[in-house]
Design a protein around this motif. Structure first.
Motif, PDB file in Angstrom:
ATOM      1  N   ASP A   1      -7.603 101.433  10.464  1.00  0.00           N
ATOM      2  CA  ASP A   1      -5.954 101.166   9.177  1.00  0.00           C
ATOM      3  C   ASP A   1      -5.466  99.741   9.787  1.00  0.00           C
ATOM      4  O   ASP A   1      -5.052  99.148  10.696  1.00  0.00           O
ATOM      5  CB  ASP A   1      -5.217 101.646  10.456  1.00  0.00           C
ATOM      6  CG  ASP A   1      -3.503 102.971   9.366  1.00  0.00           C
ATOM      7  OD1 ASP A   1      -3.428 103.846   9.963  1.00  0.00           O
ATOM      8  OD2 ASP A   1      -3.128 101.798   8.959  1.00  0.00           O
TER       9      ASP A   1
ATOM     10  N   THR B   1      -2.844  96.723  10.246  1.00  0.00           N
ATOM     11  CA  THR B   1      -1.935  96.480  10.763  1.00  0.00           C
ATOM     12  C   THR B   1      -0.987  95.443  10.052  1.00  0.00           C
ATOM     13  O   THR B   1      -1.815  94.421   9.495  1.00  0.00           O
ATOM     14  CB  THR B   1      -2.450  95.816  12.290  1.00  0.00           C
ATOM     15  OG1 THR B   1      -2.548  94.578  12.238  1.00  0.00           O
ATOM     16  CG2 THR B   1      -2.830  96.267  13.657  1.00  0.00           C
ATOM     17  N   PRO B   2       0.483  95.511  10.120  1.00  0.00           N
ATOM     18  CA  PRO B   2       1.124  94.789   9.525  1.00  0.00           C
ATOM     19  C   PRO B   2       1.288  93.551  10.150  1.00  0.00           C
ATOM     20  O   PRO B   2       1.191  92.956  11.472  1.00  0.00           O
ATOM     21  CB  PRO B   2       2.628  95.261   9.462  1.00  0.00           C
ATOM     22  CG  PRO B   2       2.416  95.993  10.724  1.00  0.00           C
ATOM     23  CD  PRO B   2       0.901  96.183  11.043  1.00  0.00           C
TER      24      PRO B   2
ATOM     25  N   LEU C   1     -16.274 102.207  18.478  1.00  0.00           N
ATOM     26  CA  LEU C   1     -14.818 101.570  18.649  1.00  0.00           C
ATOM     27  C   LEU C   1     -14.050 100.947  18.056  1.00  0.00           C
ATOM     28  O   LEU C   1     -13.022 101.071  17.208  1.00  0.00           O
ATOM     29  CB  LEU C   1     -15.408 101.079  19.753  1.00  0.00           C
ATOM     30  CG  LEU C   1     -15.048 101.885  21.418  1.00  0.00           C
ATOM     31  CD1 LEU C   1     -15.219 100.927  22.551  1.00  0.00           C
ATOM     32  CD2 LEU C   1     -13.363 102.235  21.587  1.00  0.00           C
TER      33      LEU C   1
ATOM     34  N   ARG D   1      -0.004  96.815   2.887  1.00  0.00           N
ATOM     35  CA  ARG D   1      -0.907  96.689   4.673  1.00  0.00           C
ATOM     36  C   ARG D   1      -1.855  94.897   3.925  1.00  0.00           C
ATOM     37  O   ARG D   1      -1.541  94.250   4.985  1.00  0.00           O
ATOM     38  CB  ARG D   1      -0.414  97.745   5.352  1.00  0.00           C
ATOM     39  CG  ARG D   1       0.407  98.528   5.907  1.00  0.00           C
ATOM     40  CD  ARG D   1       0.576  99.070   7.339  1.00  0.00           C
ATOM     41  NE  ARG D   1       1.459 100.269   7.595  1.00  0.00           N
ATOM     42  CZ  ARG D   1       2.529 100.075   8.299  1.00  0.00           C
ATOM     43  NH1 ARG D   1       3.200  98.321   8.130  1.00  0.00           N
ATOM     44  NH2 ARG D   1       3.385 101.389   8.144  1.00  0.00           N
TER      45      ARG D   1
ATOM     46  N   ALA E   1     -15.477 100.760  14.414  1.00  0.00           N
ATOM     47  CA  ALA E   1     -15.030 101.735  13.226  1.00  0.00           C
ATOM     48  C   ALA E   1     -13.225 102.436  13.304  1.00  0.00           C
ATOM     49  O   ALA E   1     -12.589 102.302  13.238  1.00  0.00           O
ATOM     50  CB  ALA E   1     -15.987 103.334  13.035  1.00  0.00           C
ATOM     51  N   GLY E   2     -12.802 102.524  14.849  1.00  0.00           N
ATOM     52  CA  GLY E   2     -11.875 103.246  14.396  1.00  0.00           C
ATOM     53  C   GLY E   2     -10.599 101.965  14.424  1.00  0.00           C
ATOM     54  O   GLY E   2     -10.048 102.537  13.867  1.00  0.00           O
ATOM     55  N   CYS E   3     -11.353 101.057  14.757  1.00  0.00           N
ATOM     56  CA  CYS E   3     -10.130  99.756  14.753  1.00  0.00           C
ATOM     57  C   CYS E   3      -9.847  99.197  13.601  1.00  0.00           C
ATOM     58  O   CYS E   3      -8.959  98.502  13.093  1.00  0.00           O
ATOM     59  CB  CYS E   3     -10.208  98.493  15.239  1.00  0.00           C
ATOM     60  SG  CYS E   3     -10.232  98.712  17.137  1.00  0.00           S
TER      61      CYS E   3
END
Lengths: 215, 328
Positions: free
Chosen positions: B26, B28-29, B19, B115, B21-23
């Motif tokens: 990328d 967030t702006p 979980l 970003r 690793a997924g978060c």
């Protein structure tokens, strides 16, 4: 070492390796909805559908916002820069600008890729050339002020609008314009002119029309 | 901790890691805490490559103008490598820069870097090249490549004629400028079915690669009439290959950028035309925007197109030094 302990070590090593792998290649990414939405819009942008609704809902109804061609031609003759300030539209930085123009003229010349009109009373000179050949570039997209580069996610999509608008003019406007292009005929038009070089592009004004009809 | 507890906990820890690793993949702006400013605020100029004189002018002008506005300026060269560019951003974020004047390497791949800077409270101003996001950079000052190449395409047809064989050298395939130029050119040239494109290859906006590619293309297609290059560095490489093969008088070369060496060759009648971009204007505008932003202004259009002007033998006298003589 007992077999249970060995199994535990193997299992832990496998999970550790998988964890390292997942760190570098996660199974999913969590992104904010606005970003996901933007990606989705960018991926599904349909210039044909966009131009379909733009043409009927925004472009055709905007014709009454265009400057009268006789007023513009007279203003340009008097003072190019004052005419530009009063009626021109620039996009971004640089010297290129546009006129959004409408009016009626008398056909005085028919060329391979244009129809020459005299728009001032009593004059025989071509003051406006309506394009009738292949339509290139962004003249109509940028000339009316109805579309803004900031409304579209990326420039490739924005440029695709030009191709679609130009194609629609070639298919739907130019055939009838060519058929009414007979010397002496009167034509009503609405369209845009791009001014790159004031020495060559103001006399005559070369107009990409989106409406051309007999009044 | 006993063995049973380990057996129970290990899968749970593993699941939690998946979980997390997924978060983390990328960013967030959104506004993060502003980076601390030193006594003299620092501005980073991150440029895709310094192996092309046009980008050297872009970077140097940005540096010079931001310097005049009172900033300590450092130029970072990404060497057309997205991984190097990401490392430059990490460095800039960690080093407390106040703003980034940015020339991206990749329209999609560079978004994450912008970003990350935004998250760290560092505003980014794109110059010349676009990123495919409108919510990451503060503004993007971009050449109108499509329109420039429409004009170039029309001039190409006028000079080459409505029939003949030609070659296209593309730039970096991940860059929007490459495709906007190519599509603008083809929106005109493809309307003339007797104009046949016999080869279309990427030379990555690079002079040496263009020389190699053109030499190979000429082996297979010795009878071409023209070559359209997505930038002037490639036009110089293609011209060099044509000179070496003795075909430079017969094959018409078209470039794009308005670099000094190509403008000079146009004046000498050796290259036919180019599209003049305005790197100094773009760099100055980006530096001024960064300065205004750092002084509190927040009113910037996301994208500002900069017109490209056709340069040919008939008007080459009006141009030089990467712009119009009287304007820049």
């Amino acid at each position: 070492m007992t077999s249970g302990r060995r199994r535990l070590i193997i299992c832990s090593t496998a999970m550790g390796s998988a964890a390292v792998l997942l760190y570098f290649m996660p199974l999913f990414h969590v992104v904010p909805l606005e970003v996901a939405g933007q990606r989705s819009v960018a991926a599904t942008f349909d210039p044909v559908a966009f131009v379909d609704s733009f043409w009927t809902e925004r472009l055709l109804p905007s014709a009454d916002r265009a400057v009268d061609v006789a007023t513009l031609v007279a203003a340009v003759r008097e003072d190019r820069q004052a005419a530009k300030r009063a009626h021109g539209r620039s996009v971004g930085l640089g010297g290129v600008y546009y006129y959004f123009v409408a009016g009626t003229g008398r056909v005085v010349a028919v060329e391979k890729n244009s129809v020459g009109l005299a728009v001032l009373d009593g004059e025989q000179q071509v003051q406006v050339a309506l394009e009738t050949g292949n339509i290139f570039g962004n003249t109509l997209r940028d000339g009316t002020g109805l579309l803004d580069v900031n409304d579209i996610a990326n420039s490739q999509d924005f440029n695709a609008l030009s191709s679609e608008i130009n194609g629609r003019i070639e298919r739907e406007v130019l055939p009838s314009l060519r058929s009414m292009a007979v010397t002496g005929a009167t034509i009503r038009f609405v369209g845009c002119a791009e001014i790159v070089d004031e020495d060559t592009d103001l006399q005559p004004l070369r107009i990409v029309p989106f409406i051309a009809e007999t009044p | 901790m006993n063995r049973t507890s380990l057996r129970v906990m290990s899968p749970s820890v593993f699941l939690l890691f998946i979980l997390l690793a997924g978060c983390g993949g990328d960013p967030t702006p959104g506004g993060g805490a502003p980076a601390p400013l030193s006594a003299t605020p620092k501005i980073a100029v991150i440029v895709s490559t310094l192996n092309n004189p046009w980008f050297v002018v872009l970077a140097d002008t940005a540096k010079e103008h931001a310097g005049r506005l009172g900033y300590d300026v450092t130029v970072f060269d990404s060497q057309n490598d997205p991984a190097k560019e990401a490392a430059q951003f990490e460095n800039v974020i960690a080093s407390g820069y106040a703003a980034v004047l940015f020339n991206p390497t990749d329209a999609d791949g560079s978004i994450a870097n912008v970003r990350r800077a935004k998250e760290a409270g560092i505003p980014v101003f794109c110059m010349d090249r676009e990123i495919n996001a409108t919510d990451a950079a503060v503004s993007q000052i971009l050449s109108d490549n499509y329109s420039g190449c429409v004009a170039l395409g029309q001039y190409f047809v006028k000079q080459v004629g409505e029939s003949g064989k030609y070659v296209e050298l593309l730039g970096l395939v991940g860059d929007n400028n490459t495709w906007n130029r190519s599509k603008g050119f083809h929106s005109v040239v493809d309307r003339y079915p007797e104009l046949k494109m016999v080869a279309q290859q990427s030379a990555d906006f690079d002079r040496a690669k263009a020389l190699e590619v053109m030499e190979a293309v000429l082996q297979a297609n010795p009878d071409i009439d023209a070559v359209f290059c997505g930038n002037d560095a490639m036009a110089m490489g293609a011209y060099q290959a044509l000179v070496a093969s003795g075909k430079d008088k017969r094959v018409k070369v078209f470039g794009f950028d308005g670099s000094e060496d190509v403008v000079k060759l146009i004046a000498e009648g050796k290259i036919v035309a180019t599209g003049m971009q305005f790197p100094k204007l773009m760099a100055r505008t980006a530096a001024e925007s960064a300065d205004k932003y750092l002084k509190g202004d927040r009113d910037f259009p996301q994208k500002t197109p900069v017109a490209v002007e056709l340069v040919h033998q008939g008007n080459v006298g009006k141009y030089g030094d990467y712009g119009r003589k009287e304007a820049e």
